[in-house]
Scaffold this active site. Sequence first.
Site, PDB file in Angstrom:
ATOM      1  NE  ARG A  13      45.824  27.187   1.381  1.00  0.00           N
ATOM      2  CZ  ARG A  13      46.338  28.384   1.091  1.00  0.00           C
ATOM      3  NH1 ARG A  13      47.588  28.677   1.410  1.00  0.00           N
ATOM      4  NH2 ARG A  13      45.593  29.316   0.502  1.00  0.00           N
ATOM      5  CG  ASP A  14      46.328  31.335   3.560  1.00  0.00           C
ATOM      6  OD1 ASP A  14      47.450  31.439   4.056  1.00  0.00           O
ATOM      7  OD2 ASP A  14      45.908  32.113   2.682  1.00  0.00           O
ATOM      8  CG  HIS A 205      43.394  34.758  -0.616  1.00  0.00           C
ATOM      9  ND1 HIS A 205      43.069  33.449  -0.330  1.00  0.00           N
ATOM     10  CD2 HIS A 205      44.554  34.982   0.037  1.00  0.00           C
ATOM     11  CE1 HIS A 205      43.999  32.913   0.440  1.00  0.00           C
ATOM     12  NE2 HIS A 205      44.914  33.827   0.689  1.00  0.00           N
ATOM     13  CG  HIS A 207      46.950  37.180   3.751  1.00  0.00           C
ATOM     14  ND1 HIS A 207      47.141  36.195   4.698  1.00  0.00           N
ATOM     15  CD2 HIS A 207      46.814  36.533   2.573  1.00  0.00           C
ATOM     16  CE1 HIS A 207      47.132  35.006   4.105  1.00  0.00           C
ATOM     17  NE2 HIS A 207      46.930  35.182   2.806  1.00  0.00           N
ATOM     18  CB  CYS A 238      51.982  33.297   2.942  1.00  0.00           C
ATOM     19  SG  CYS A 238      52.901  32.457   1.632  1.00  0.00           S
ATOM     20  CG  ASN A 247      43.494  34.215   4.602  1.00  0.00           C
ATOM     21  OD1 ASN A 247      44.170  33.322   5.106  1.00  0.00           O
ATOM     22  ND2 ASN A 247      43.492  34.464   3.316  1.00  0.00           N
TER      23      ASN A 247
HETATM   24  P1  HMG Z   1      61.005  21.535  -5.611  1.00  0.00           P
HETATM   25  O1  HMG Z   1      62.027  21.284  -4.553  1.00  0.00           O
HETATM   26  O2  HMG Z   1      61.359  22.441  -6.743  1.00  0.00           O
HETATM   27  O3  HMG Z   1      60.389  20.190  -6.206  1.00  0.00           O
HETATM   28  O4  HMG Z   1      59.714  22.093  -4.894  1.00  0.00           O
HETATM   29  P2  HMG Z   1      61.024  18.916  -6.849  1.00  0.00           P
HETATM   30  O5  HMG Z   1      60.092  18.481  -7.929  1.00  0.00           O
HETATM   31  O6  HMG Z   1      62.480  19.133  -7.174  1.00  0.00           O
HETATM   32  O7  HMG Z   1      60.933  17.857  -5.650  1.00  0.00           O
HETATM   33  C1  HMG Z   1      61.670  18.000  -4.456  1.00  0.00           C
HETATM   34  C2  HMG Z   1      61.098  17.066  -3.414  1.00  0.00           C
HETATM   35  O8  HMG Z   1      59.744  17.431  -3.123  1.00  0.00           O
HETATM   36  C3  HMG Z   1      61.049  15.613  -3.869  1.00  0.00           C
HETATM   37  O9  HMG Z   1      61.149  14.808  -2.698  1.00  0.00           O
HETATM   38  C4  HMG Z   1      59.650  15.477  -4.414  1.00  0.00           C
HETATM   39  O10 HMG Z   1      59.165  14.155  -4.400  1.00  0.00           O
HETATM   40  C5  HMG Z   1      58.886  16.323  -3.418  1.00  0.00           C
HETATM   41  P3  HMG Z   1      62.584  14.195  -2.240  1.00  0.00           P
HETATM   42  O11 HMG Z   1      63.055  13.395  -3.416  1.00  0.00           O
HETATM   43  O12 HMG Z   1      63.459  15.387  -1.944  1.00  0.00           O
HETATM   44  O13 HMG Z   1      62.216  13.399  -1.020  1.00  0.00           O
HETATM   45  N1  HMG Z   1      57.627  16.855  -3.962  1.00  0.00           N
HETATM   46  C6  HMG Z   1      56.444  16.739  -3.355  1.00  0.00           C
HETATM   47  N2  HMG Z   1      56.087  16.165  -2.187  1.00  0.00           N
HETATM   48  C7  HMG Z   1      54.781  16.231  -1.853  1.00  0.00           C
HETATM   49  N3  HMG Z   1      53.828  16.826  -2.624  1.00  0.00           N
HETATM   50  C8  HMG Z   1      54.167  17.405  -3.792  1.00  0.00           C
HETATM   51  C9  HMG Z   1      55.522  17.377  -4.193  1.00  0.00           C
HETATM   52  N4  HMG Z   1      56.175  17.844  -5.265  1.00  0.00           N
HETATM   53  C10 HMG Z   1      57.473  17.518  -5.120  1.00  0.00           C
HETATM   54  N5  HMG Z   1      53.221  17.999  -4.517  1.00  0.00           N
HETATM   55  C11 HMG Z   1      57.343  22.404  -4.714  1.00  0.00           C
HETATM   56  C12 HMG Z   1      58.548  22.451  -5.628  1.00  0.00           C
HETATM   57  C13 HMG Z   1      56.194  23.064  -5.443  1.00  0.00           C
HETATM   58  C14 HMG Z   1      56.994  20.971  -4.389  1.00  0.00           C
HETATM   59  C15 HMG Z   1      57.686  23.158  -3.408  1.00  0.00           C
HETATM   60  O14 HMG Z   1      58.178  24.420  -3.747  1.00  0.00           O
HETATM   61  C16 HMG Z   1      56.535  23.301  -2.471  1.00  0.00           C
HETATM   62  O15 HMG Z   1      56.017  22.331  -1.947  1.00  0.00           O
HETATM   63  N6  HMG Z   1      56.087  24.532  -2.219  1.00  0.00           N
HETATM   64  C17 HMG Z   1      54.966  24.744  -1.322  1.00  0.00           C
HETATM   65  C18 HMG Z   1      54.711  26.170  -1.158  1.00  0.00           C
HETATM   66  C19 HMG Z   1      53.485  26.401  -0.316  1.00  0.00           C
HETATM   67  O16 HMG Z   1      52.755  25.514   0.058  1.00  0.00           O
HETATM   68  N7  HMG Z   1      53.273  27.704  -0.008  1.00  0.00           N
HETATM   69  C20 HMG Z   1      52.158  28.119   0.760  1.00  0.00           C
HETATM   70  C21 HMG Z   1      50.878  28.053  -0.004  1.00  0.00           C
HETATM   71  S1  HMG Z   1      50.666  29.376  -1.185  1.00  0.00           S
HETATM   72  C22 HMG Z   1      49.972  30.664  -0.276  1.00  0.00           C
HETATM   73  O17 HMG Z   1      49.884  30.580   0.913  1.00  0.00           O
HETATM   74  C23 HMG Z   1      49.439  31.849  -1.021  1.00  0.00           C
HETATM   75  C24 HMG Z   1      47.913  31.836  -1.144  1.00  0.00           C
HETATM   76  O18 HMG Z   1      47.299  31.723   0.130  1.00  0.00           O
HETATM   77  C25 HMG Z   1      47.424  33.102  -1.831  1.00  0.00           C
HETATM   78  C26 HMG Z   1      47.973  34.380  -1.206  1.00  0.00           C
HETATM   79  O19 HMG Z   1      47.747  34.620  -0.006  1.00  0.00           O
HETATM   80  O20 HMG Z   1      48.630  35.116  -1.935  1.00  0.00           O
HETATM   81  C27 HMG Z   1      47.434  30.634  -1.989  1.00  0.00           C
HETATM   82 MG    MG Z   2      46.938  33.378   1.456  1.00  0.00          MG
END
Ligand code: HMG
Ligand code: MG
Length: 297
Positions: A13-14, A205, A207, A238, A247
């Site tokens: 994933r990450d 966690h 990086h 990320c 990581n």
């Molecule tokens: P948004 O644009 O505010 O959402 O995004 P929305 O509710 O307005 O929906 C927009 C579109 O997204 C719509 O589709 C929804 O159906 C779709 P459209 O009508 O445009 O075709 N949608 C989805 N599709 C699939 N799965 C869903 C979903 N929700 C809405 N769950 C949202 C908000 C949260 C969806 C968006 O910002 C997003 O997907 N963000 C992902 C961010 C991400 O994955 N970041 C990386 C992971 S976090 C990380 O790496 C940190 C971590 O490792 C810890 C660390 O290192 O610190 C965990």
């Molecule tokens: Mg991370």
Amino acid sequence: MNDFVKIVEVGARDGLQNESVVLSLDDKLTLINNLVDAGLKDIEVGSCVSPKWVPQMAGSTELFAQLTKPTDVNFSLLTPNLKGYQAAVAVGCREVAIFTGASESFTQKNINCTIAESLARFDDIMAHAKADGVKVRGYVSCMVDCPYEGAISPVAVADVVARLIDMGCYEVSLGETIGTATPDKVEAVWHECQKRTDTHLLAGHFHNTYGMAIANVYASLNMGIRTFDSSIAGLGGCPYAKGASGNVATEDLHYLLDKMGYQTGVDKDKLMHAGKAIMERLGRTSRSNAAIAYWQS
Ligand code: HMG
Ligand code: MG
């Protein structure tokens, strides 16, 4: 010493969410099978997020559905909202990870909402998860620094951690998202969290952008933390933290723990083979020092 440390493998994933090569379903299945074979028992498989935001994670539910699932391995999916949760549960997922941050700017860039709004979304997820008997893990990004705001106060981090535990997360992983922190800063955050949250509910966690991740693991071990997230071969980063590298490598984490006498249940040789296979597939060299040394010796 005979102390067990839980390793949560987040490479699929990450790691892969930030790789420019988008792997096929079969390649991801091979990676995860190799990780299982190496003895890893907690594996984050992918994310149920918008494919427009993170295209590399598209197909995570298909991947989950096709996995061979030994009963002693916990496979999880990252879910930002109820839509993601429902997609995960529809393919039989029994553990999800919700994720927010201790920085408003990062949370806005990452999941397009405020921290308070993210917690309200998680209340919805949690209500369903409790009814469905699904386990929920929490993440809090920017435990020390934010790529947009700089230093984050340990009190702000501890607040969000406590909120996630109060709503029912069985564990909260603190993300050192951009890999800038030094052990003194990390210790200050654990110290603040430990005033409010039991140590066994906390995970690290880290990086490795500045090569500090293993030092931060060591400092955390000394403060009683016994769960760490890591990524095979140090894959990833990320997408919403520009320049952040992967990581801590699982091989490096395992080396530290094994040499210090901690139990992990991981088979070193099989772990090395898992790392070698994915790096051959990605066509680049591993970011794990332990793996580089292993294959040179
Ligand atoms: P948004 O644009 O505010 O959402 O995004 P929305 O509710 O307005 O929906 C927009 C579109 O997204 C719509 O589709 C929804 O159906 C779709 P459209 O009508 O445009 O075709 N949608 C989805 N599709 C699939 N799965 C869903 C979903 N929700 C809405 N769950 C949202 C908000 C949260 C969806 C968006 O910002 C997003 O997907 N963000 C992902 C961010 C991400 O994955 N970041 C990386 C992971 S976090 C990380 O790496 C940190 C971590 O490792 C810890 C660390 O290192 O610190 C965990
Ligand atoms: Mg991370």
